[in-house]
Design an enzyme around this catalytic site. Structure first.
Site, PDB file in Angstrom:
ATOM      1  N   HIS A 104      -0.510   7.531   1.775  1.00 51.44           N
ATOM      2  CA  HIS A 104      -0.359   9.024   1.962  1.00 51.44           C
ATOM      3  C   HIS A 104       0.081   9.166   3.206  1.00 51.44           C
ATOM      4  O   HIS A 104      -0.390   8.538   4.331  1.00 51.44           O
ATOM      5  CB  HIS A 104      -1.535   9.772   1.689  1.00 51.44           C
TER       6      HIS A 104
ATOM      7  N   ASP B 239      -1.435  10.454  -7.269  1.00 49.04           N
ATOM      8  CA  ASP B 239      -0.737  10.164  -8.179  1.00 49.04           C
ATOM      9  C   ASP B 239      -0.948   8.852  -8.938  1.00 49.04           C
ATOM     10  O   ASP B 239      -0.732   8.246  -9.975  1.00 49.04           O
ATOM     11  CB  ASP B 239       0.793   9.480  -7.764  1.00 49.04           C
TER      12      ASP B 239
END
Length: 458
Positions: free
Chosen positions: A335, A394
């Protein structure tokens, strides 16, 4: 013209089009060294990957590190909505309902509602969620697209024509429009899915009206499933997933898109459609689908997915661009902001484990956990990254949706259903503060040339 001549003409035009493509590729290529020479923040990120500061917001705070003695250090991630930790908003009560609606109220109005305020807010949303028969027939049912995000954009833009004052961008009118879109988007998404399956695969077409007593998550499951039934845990997990996806700072691609488009003074429907278009991209909202596809490929290429060595070998091939889509990416890992952990992933992983237990899918959950652990280790060693690599939201969201029986066509629309709460809050914030039109600069690195008449050009 006979068929032979037509074929020759087609080949000739194809060749000419190939030339145009080559011209486009040549003309559009910029020397990447120039980005460094002119200190251009490509992607609005600096050389360390940190986002360029372009605005101020009170809506949410994304925290991925801590500062100790003036030095940034990795830390467990935190996500705050209007100052509240998102983990508290999701809550630990397994019977909790309407968490998404409560989070939506908070994002829009800056504080948590009391019982009376929340009851009124729910009644308002329930009164706005219905879609007229003519709209369903004339807009949603006609020319349904395989990618439902296009259907969402089409429907949202068409709602402009059903609005008596669509271009009024006063705060009162935009709030009205925003609440209508928040209420209607779940129906638009589910109806678009049913229309697509009916007209493409001749499946039965059943359109259900939502129930006022149901929360958004319950209505989605009710309208999607033929029998309309679901367990309390299923609704609870989906409700939590909607909360976790509702907002993530002003700098994410689709929310920043909303700020940019809103700053031009355009209407709400255009601003939301633009955000949906951004979210459709596989680099943004489509990532959870890529995770599911990657796991499909892993299962097809590993004879024993409980064997750490086999899984590690497959993931190494993915990183070396030898497996899956040859992109070199392990989807769902890493991320831009979070370091030790993504708080959304932490919550969703816990819920995924509970749901896997209820569904008898413990082994599947353990595979996800195995891939998460091995991937973090491989990325740290092979990519020589400067910060820890954690799984992002996700990674487990697609797995959760699959366990809920939600079709893959609905994965990204579900993201839009939740994120519209954040988009609406940011649009209102942009309007309330009367910001300037957002217009960043691009450095021209081409060359000025002398014009020549067409007849004299070689």
């Amino acid at each position: 013209m006979d068929s032979k001549s037509m074929m020759e003409l087609t080949k000739e035009l194809d060749a000419e089009f190939d030339n145009l493509v080559n011209n486009c590729m040549t003309s559009g290529a910029i020397d990447l060294n120039l980005y460094q020479e002119y200190d251009v923040k490509r992607g609005l990120r600096d050389s360390a990957g940190k986002g360029v500061l372009t605005g101020l917001t009170e809506i949410s705070d994304v925290v991925g590190f801590q500062v100790v003695d003036g030095v940034k250090e990795p830390a467990d991630g935190k996500l705050y909505y209007q100052g509240y930790d998102v983990k508290q908003l999701v809550g630990s009560d397994p019977q909790k309902r309407f968490a998404f609606e409560e989070a939506t109220y908070l994002l829009l109005f800056g504080r948590l509602p009391n019982e009376t305020e929340f009851k009124v807010f729910r009644e308002i949303l329930a009164s706005l969620q219905e879609l007229s028969g003519p709209f369903v027939r004339d807009v949603i049912m006609k020319a349904p697209s395989e990618n439902l995000m296009n259907g969402l954009m089409k429907s949202v833009l068409t709602l402009y024509s059903y609005d008596s004052c669509p271009d009024d961008i006063s705060v009162a009118n935009v709030l009205r429009q925003s609440l209508q879109l928040i209420a209607k988007l779940p129906l638009i998404a589910v109806y678009s899915y049913h229309a697509y399956r009916h007209f493409t695969f001749a499946e039965s077409l059943v359109i259900k009206q939502p129930k006022n007593e149901y929360c958004t998550a319950e209505n989605i499951l009710y309208m999607l499933r033929p029998n309309g039934k679901f367990t309390p845990l299923e609704a609870r997990v989906l409700d939590a997933a909607l909360v976790l996806h509702a907002e993530h700072g002003g700098g994410n691609n689709s929310t920043f898109t909303n700020h940019v488009v809103t700053s031009s003074g355009t209407d709400t429907y255009s601003a939301v459609a633009a955000s949906i278009a951004s979210l459709k991209g596989p680099r943004h909202g489509g990532a959870n689908l890529k995770v599911q596809q990657m796991f499909d490929d892993l299962r097809a290429n590993c004879t024993d997915t409980t064997d750490d060595d086999q899984v590690r070998g497959y993931l190494s091939k993915v990183l070396n661009r030898e497996a899956f889509d040859k992109s070199g990416l392990i989807y769902g890992m890493g991320h831009a902001v979070y370091t030790l952990s993504d708080p959304r992933e932490v919550v969703l992983k816990s819920l995924a484990e509970k749901l896997a237990e209820e569904k008898g899918l413990r082994q599947d959950f353990e595979l996800y956990d195995r891939v998460e652990t091995i991937s973090a280790d491989l990325l740290q060693k092979n990519r020589h990254v400067l910060k820890p690599v954690c799984a992002n939201v996700d990674f487990y969201s697609g797995f959760v949706y699959t366990m809920l029986g939600i079709p893959r066509e609905m994965f990204t629309p579900l993201f839009a259903i939740s994120r519209i709460a954040g988009w609406s809050a940011h649009r209102l914030e942009e309007l309330v503060n009367r910001g300037k039109i957002i217009r960043p600069a691009y450095k021209y690195v081409g060359h000025h040339r002398r014009f020549t008449e067409r007849s004299k050009r070689k």
